[in-house]
Design an enzyme around this catalytic site. Structure first.
Site, mmCIF file in Angstrom:
data_model
loop_
_atom_site.group_PDB
_atom_site.id
_atom_site.type_symbol
_atom_site.label_atom_id
_atom_site.label_comp_id
_atom_site.label_asym_id
_atom_site.label_seq_id
_atom_site.Cartn_x
_atom_site.Cartn_y
_atom_site.Cartn_z
ATOM 1 N N ARG A 85 -3.981 0.216 -4.182
ATOM 2 C CA ARG A 85 -2.769 0.487 -3.401
ATOM 3 C C ARG A 85 -3.099 1.267 -2.125
ATOM 4 O O ARG A 85 -2.244 1.937 -1.551
ATOM 5 C CB ARG A 85 -1.760 1.285 -4.250
ATOM 6 C CG ARG A 85 -1.236 0.564 -5.497
ATOM 7 C CD ARG A 85 -0.190 -0.492 -5.192
ATOM 8 N NE ARG A 85 0.965 0.057 -4.483
ATOM 9 C CZ ARG A 85 1.890 -0.685 -3.859
ATOM 10 N NH1 ARG A 85 1.774 -2.014 -3.856
ATOM 11 N NH2 ARG A 85 2.898 -0.124 -3.237
ATOM 12 N N GLN A 110 1.383 7.876 1.933
ATOM 13 C CA GLN A 110 0.447 8.992 2.118
ATOM 14 C C GLN A 110 -0.484 8.640 3.281
ATOM 15 O O GLN A 110 -1.078 7.557 3.298
ATOM 16 C CB GLN A 110 -0.376 9.203 0.843
ATOM 17 C CG GLN A 110 -1.622 10.066 1.006
ATOM 18 C CD GLN A 110 -1.329 11.548 1.002
ATOM 19 O OE1 GLN A 110 -0.732 12.071 0.058
ATOM 20 N NE2 GLN A 110 -1.710 12.241 2.069
ATOM 21 N N PHE A 165 0.804 -1.233 0.000
ATOM 22 C CA PHE A 165 0.000 0.000 0.000
ATOM 23 C C PHE A 165 0.835 1.281 0.000
ATOM 24 O O PHE A 165 1.880 1.357 0.637
ATOM 25 C CB PHE A 165 -0.936 0.013 1.212
ATOM 26 C CG PHE A 165 -1.755 -1.243 1.305
ATOM 27 C CD1 PHE A 165 -2.689 -1.553 0.316
ATOM 28 C CD2 PHE A 165 -1.558 -2.153 2.344
ATOM 29 C CE1 PHE A 165 -3.426 -2.722 0.378
ATOM 30 C CE2 PHE A 165 -2.301 -3.320 2.415
ATOM 31 C CZ PHE A 165 -3.236 -3.621 1.429
ATOM 32 N N ASP A 166 0.324 2.277 -0.729
ATOM 33 C CA ASP A 166 0.934 3.606 -0.752
ATOM 34 C C ASP A 166 0.147 4.602 0.089
ATOM 35 O O ASP A 166 0.671 5.627 0.504
ATOM 36 C CB ASP A 166 0.970 4.149 -2.190
ATOM 37 C CG ASP A 166 1.664 3.202 -3.136
ATOM 38 O OD1 ASP A 166 2.693 2.624 -2.750
ATOM 39 O OD2 ASP A 166 1.148 3.021 -4.261
ATOM 40 N N VAL A 167 -1.142 4.313 0.267
ATOM 41 C CA VAL A 167 -2.019 5.266 0.945
ATOM 42 C C VAL A 167 -2.668 4.593 2.151
ATOM 43 O O VAL A 167 -3.235 3.506 2.034
ATOM 44 C CB VAL A 167 -3.118 5.790 -0.015
ATOM 45 C CG1 VAL A 167 -4.062 6.736 0.713
ATOM 46 C CG2 VAL A 167 -2.482 6.466 -1.218
#
Lengths: 332, 332
Positions: A274, A80, A27-29
């Protein structure tokens, strides 16, 4: 039955360093539920018990420090962070201050509240006629600030002119559609938590909706946690109107309604596969992430839902932790 | 399907002198619906149009004179007249004055209101522990007067101490069960129409119910007719509590709930088979009489329900008239 995340057995990640690394790498967020005084960032596991830790005890201080470290770990790894709250009484700026008072660092841009979500929905998604752009607000200053930030005109809200009893002459004037009471430019009724709810406001909101205004609610939480117990929530402000309208429900802009997820995506432009929703409540937070088709959902046991809820309940996260700071094992 | 009055074809009595005589001879007691400004006693047929006749027109004066004559005809023939109203804001004494202002003669003893019904239910039917006899009132003076007439102690209601905003310290005090806010003797929450409803009262009512108080409502009408349109009704005052309590409904003491019929019978000691309910609404008035197993129900077309409602609807009266004063054919 089709295999789906909501009925699978969630993965227990506490102490599982490899599992945590694998999970986070996906994951990015990170969307964090931030209601109920940010139970996600609490330390003590168990139903609402965290709320009863007195301010300033070493336990609480320890919690906050570990929460800060956890957020830092995520940010350091380029994630993020988004704080998602159904609290409509505060603006994002107010909310940032509240988080700061809980020793949780954040920026206004990282905060996504139901009043902001509602404002975006009105300004960017609803197609209102030119002469029907005004919003009649039942709610507090947080809604007003967010409507202003999107340049949406409004009446009602905290205006003292609406904090009064209904008068005998109001009935006839409302019945006649008198423009001094019923502004013809109102095309939306937006209902949030209002500590100054009264008969007059409910009557006006009803008549605006009967005259064609769109019925919106910041959120439909029936109760509001405070001081370890429950008080009337934003949903309870909509309840009289729903009953008067014969069961017509508002479009609700808070969790778990997907209008809020659409607004969040509209702002942060992320790839849902993501993103992960982190929260303590299966039937709101986890459901919000699952129905939003995020790549993942992560339950924490520091709030409302129990291990049994997560493992055996009808709505189950992809993974769960005893507490959020268990992620810090990566730093050790 | 079993034959029952509710699915039979009702008898149309207007102009049918023999039919009217036969119908009236069957009954000793006439219960008149008296809500929506006594539509039963109005002249003009059609949905709510009667409400729009300006005060003092010859049409209205004519109506009232004919109503008076109709009541006189019934009384002259030895019939007991009872005015039944869900209006909880007025006491029976207030209501008699209101009827007088509409040129409808009555006595206090002939009036049966939902607040009186609730008071009788609390004082004579509910078995409350000695130390739990106090009522927390959401409502106006009519409820207070009727509770006093039955010697039921109460708090809340029109007391200015409850007409205020919630304060920050209230949350903690309520959470702690502080006796200065939550009176330990309260065993009943009674919700009626309250033009001064506020967040503080809703919060207190919720906590009383959570602590074991019986949840009562004078009535559950969602709207209140006024000036030819609708305003929030008593049911809308209960709506936030019902939502907060996860769907728990109050015991409602007004029409069409049979607790009210039981109270009326308890007071007037009549033979139900010799009583008739007269009203303009199929789903409240006529239903009230049918479910109460009265000997008859009589619909009038001067209010909410239409001829089609009475003749083809799911709830049908035994007989119906264009207008109440059509009974006067007996006098001609």
């Amino acid at each position: 039955m089709a295999s789906s995340a909501s009925v699978n057995t969630p993965r227990y990640l506490t102490g599982d360093k490899a599992g945590i690394r694998e999970f986070l790498d996906k994951f990015d967020v990170f969307l964090f539920d931030c209601d109920g005084m940010c139970l996600v960032f609490s330390f003590e596991p168990g139903l609402l018990s965290a709320l009863r830790i007195p301010q300033g005890t070493s336990e609480q201080t320890g919690t906050k420090i570990r929460s800060v470290e956890t957020l830092e770990l995520l940010r350091k790894n380029g994630k993020q962070v988004v704080f998602v709250t159904n609290n409509s009484t505060k603006s994002r700026a107010d909310y940032r201050k509240k988080l700061e008072s809980l020793q949780i660092p954040s920026t206004v841009e990282e905060i996504f509240s139901s009043s902001y979500s509602a404002s975006i929905y009105i300004s960017r998604i609803l197609k209102l006629p030119e002469n029907k752009r005004k919003v009649f607000v039942i709610g507090e200053n947080g809604i007003e600030q967010e409507l202003s930030s999107e340049n949406v005109p409004f009446i009602g809200g905290t205006d003292p002119a609406y904090r009064r009893d209904i008068k005998p002459e109001d009935y006839k004037m409302i019945a006649a559609g008198d423009e001094s009471l019923l502004d013809p430019e109102v095309g939306v009724v937006l209902v949030g938590l209002d500590f100054h709810i009264n008969y007059f406001k409910i009557a006006l909101a009803y008549h605006y909706i009967k005259r064609g205004a769109v019925f919106l609610a910041t959120n439909i939480d029936s109760t509001l946690p405070n001081s370890g117990t429950l008080f009337p929530g934003a949903g309870s402000m909509s309840a009289p109107l729903i009953m008067m309208l014969g069961g017509q429900e508002p479009v609700a802009l808070g969790k778990p309604n997907q209008a809020m997820m659409d607004s969040i995506e509209g702002k942060f432009k992320f790839d849902r596969s993501r993103a992960v929703m982190v929260g303590d409540r299966a039937n709101t937070d986890i459901r919000f992430g699952l129905e939003g088709k995020l790549g993942g959902t992560l339950g924490v046991l520091t709030g409302v839902s129990s291990k049994q809820d997560f493992v055996e309940g009808p709505v189950r996260p992809h993974a769960y932790l005893d507490k959020l700071s268990d992620l810090l094992v990566l730093d050790s």
